[in-house]
Structure formats: C-alpha cells, structure tokens
Design an enzyme around this catalytic site. Structure first.
Site, PDB file in Angstrom:
ATOM      1  N   HIS A  36       0.856  -1.217  -0.029  1.00  0.00           N
ATOM      2  CA  HIS A  36      -0.012  -0.231   0.200  1.00  0.00           C
ATOM      3  C   HIS A  36       0.874   1.322  -0.132  1.00  0.00           C
ATOM      4  O   HIS A  36       0.507   2.330  -0.661  1.00  0.00           O
ATOM      5  CB  HIS A  36      -0.825  -0.096   1.237  1.00  0.00           C
ATOM      6  N   ASP A 151      -3.859  -7.736  -7.349  1.00  0.00           N
ATOM      7  CA  ASP A 151      -5.226  -7.843  -7.940  1.00  0.00           C
ATOM      8  C   ASP A 151      -5.623  -7.399  -9.346  1.00  0.00           C
ATOM      9  O   ASP A 151      -6.004  -6.698  -9.759  1.00  0.00           O
ATOM     10  CB  ASP A 151      -6.171  -7.204  -6.820  1.00  0.00           C
TER      11      ASP A 151
END
Length: 280
Positions: A36, A151
């Site tokens: 992140h 993802d």
C-alpha cells in the site's frame, strides 16, 4: 495529515482546493503494508494532494466469516501513513456513511471479465468492488487512482468500470511488492503463522518456475505441472491456476507471440486465501 469520516467533510475539503490542484486517490481496505505504501508514495510524487481511503467494503465479501476476520487496524494505519508524509488526507467512513440506507451492490456488466478466476470462485465480488470504487471516484473526482497489480483482475475490471461509467480518471497500475521470500504482500498475510508465512513463499517460487516453463511449453502443460507441484505441499491447497491474456482474461488455447499473458493463482493455507500472478 487530516482524518475525515464523512462525505460532507470530504466534499468541503475538496471544494477548498484550487482548480489547478491535482488529486491522487489510493483506495484501501486498511491493514496497510509496504505494498500500500508504494502506491501512496507514487501518488504523492505525481499529485499535489493525495487521499487515502480506508474502508472495509462489506459488499465485496461473499463469505461473512472472511469479512469478520478481516483486520481492522486504523490507528496503526494512520501511524504508518504519517511516516510517509504528513501531506495526506485519510478518508475512513463507516459502512452506513458510504451506503446510506441500504448496504448493497450495483450490478455491472464487465463484458466477461467478472466471470473468470476470482469471479468464478467469489460470486458477486466484483459487483461489490465496482460499487465502492465508483462511489469513491465520483465522490473524490481524482485525476489519478492507484491500484496494485497483485489484484490484476480487479485492476482490469476497474479500468473497464471507468470506461462504461464514463468517469474521467487515470487508473494507474503499480507493481506487486513482495516479502523477502517472494510472498506477495497482502493484509491477509497478517493472519498467517510464522511457519505458514514461510511455507507460502512456495507460491511465488512456483509461479517463477511456471514462467520459465511457459517459454517452451503449452499453457495446459504448465498448468498441469503447477497442480502436480502443489500436490507435494499438502499444507497449501491450490484453488486454481489459470493462464490468460492480459486484456480479456480469457484462458489460453494457442499461444500468440503478439499477445501478453499472465499466470493467475489462488491458494489456501489453513483458512487464509492468497492470490498472486506473474507476467509471462
């Protein structure tokens, strides 16, 4: 650094920005890690203002137990973000704030992207993802929004989402960040024991070997080889291995030298489900 919990306060903040201010959005579900942070750092470099949303979206969980077990670490997340830069806005709304009267997802047609791989094993998942991402994009109106390639299917679906909804935003895909043993960084890794975390490094080792095999072997051969490799690791339960083109995410039948492919994988270790992929 500012922490905002309501759409009203976020709108007030955004209205105070000049028209020349570029805004970057990093949507997250919290339990932040170095993956992140790499997105946040890029957003900070490329925009005047960066907004990090922290919201565990209930509509993208088809398993209620998985939702209940998802880590909630807001204080630690704020601390980690503050170590990057103080020039951030954190938007951390409640489910009631984001969904108002009814917590439910819209139904989207992503032209088949939503039915394969994760969509096959997690019914309704991408409707939930699309719903919350559309809400965030319309609320923030960022110039750029940042998503990780771990993802990858989600990344392709979000690119499709902005086209079919005509939202003016650049979707930026960012490389996978990995732990020292190659395990793709994920908030779910925190649920693994020390031994499980070490064992899970086998996922990326196998993907790297599959990439090498794909250079001279067919997709079917490589997928069968991967399945056999996982049979030698009973602690790791292979849910799927797929080799697909990067645009439509359709399974490879015959390799085309002008087409880019990726291998996609989902594995259970205990009750923790991990996904990963690699460019071939």
């Amino acid at each position: 650094m500012q922490l905002i919990n309501t759409k009203k306060d976020l709108k007030t903040y955004l209205e105070g920005l000049s028209e020349s201010t570029s805004v970057g959005l990093v949507p997250t579900m919290g339990a932040l890690h170095s993956g992140h942070i790499s997105l946040v750092e890029r957003a900070v470099r490329e925009n005047h203002v960066t907004i990090v949303s922290i919201f565990v979206n209930p509509t993208q969980f088809n398993n209620q137990e998985d939702l209940e077990k998802y880590p909630n670490t807001l204080e630690a997340d704020i601390s980690l973000l503050s170590s990057v830069t103080e020039n951030l806005l954190i938007f951390a709304p409640s489910a009631a704030e984001m969904y108002s009267d009814k917590i439910s997802s819209k139904s989207y047609n992503f032209e088949g992207l939503e039915h394969v791989m994760e969509g096959e094993f997690r019914p309704g998942h991408f409707d939930g993802v699309g719903t919350i991402v559309e809400k965030l994009l319309r609320l923030v109106s960022p110039h750029r929004a940042y998503f990780g390639e771990k993802d990858f299917q989600q990344l392709q679906i979000i690119k499709k989402l902005v086209r079919i909804t005509d939202i003016d935003v650049e979707i930026v895909g960012c490389p996978i960040v990995r732990e020292p043993n190659g395990l793709a960084m994920s908030s779910r890794n925190e649920r693994l024991s020390k031994d499980q975390r070490k064992e899970a490094g086998f996922i990326y080792q196998t993907l790297k070997a599959a990439k090498k095999e794909f250079g001279t072997k067919s997709a079917d051969y490589v997928m069968d080889w991967v399945r056999k490799e996982f049979e030698t690791h009973p602690d790791l339960k292979l849910e799927y291995i797929k080799i697909a083109d990067v645009d439509q995410l359709q399974a490879v039948t015959t390799k085309n030298n002008s087409q880019e492919y990726r291998a996609f994988i989902a594995v259970y270790i205990g009750d923790v489900r991990l996904i990963d992929n690699i460019a071939l």
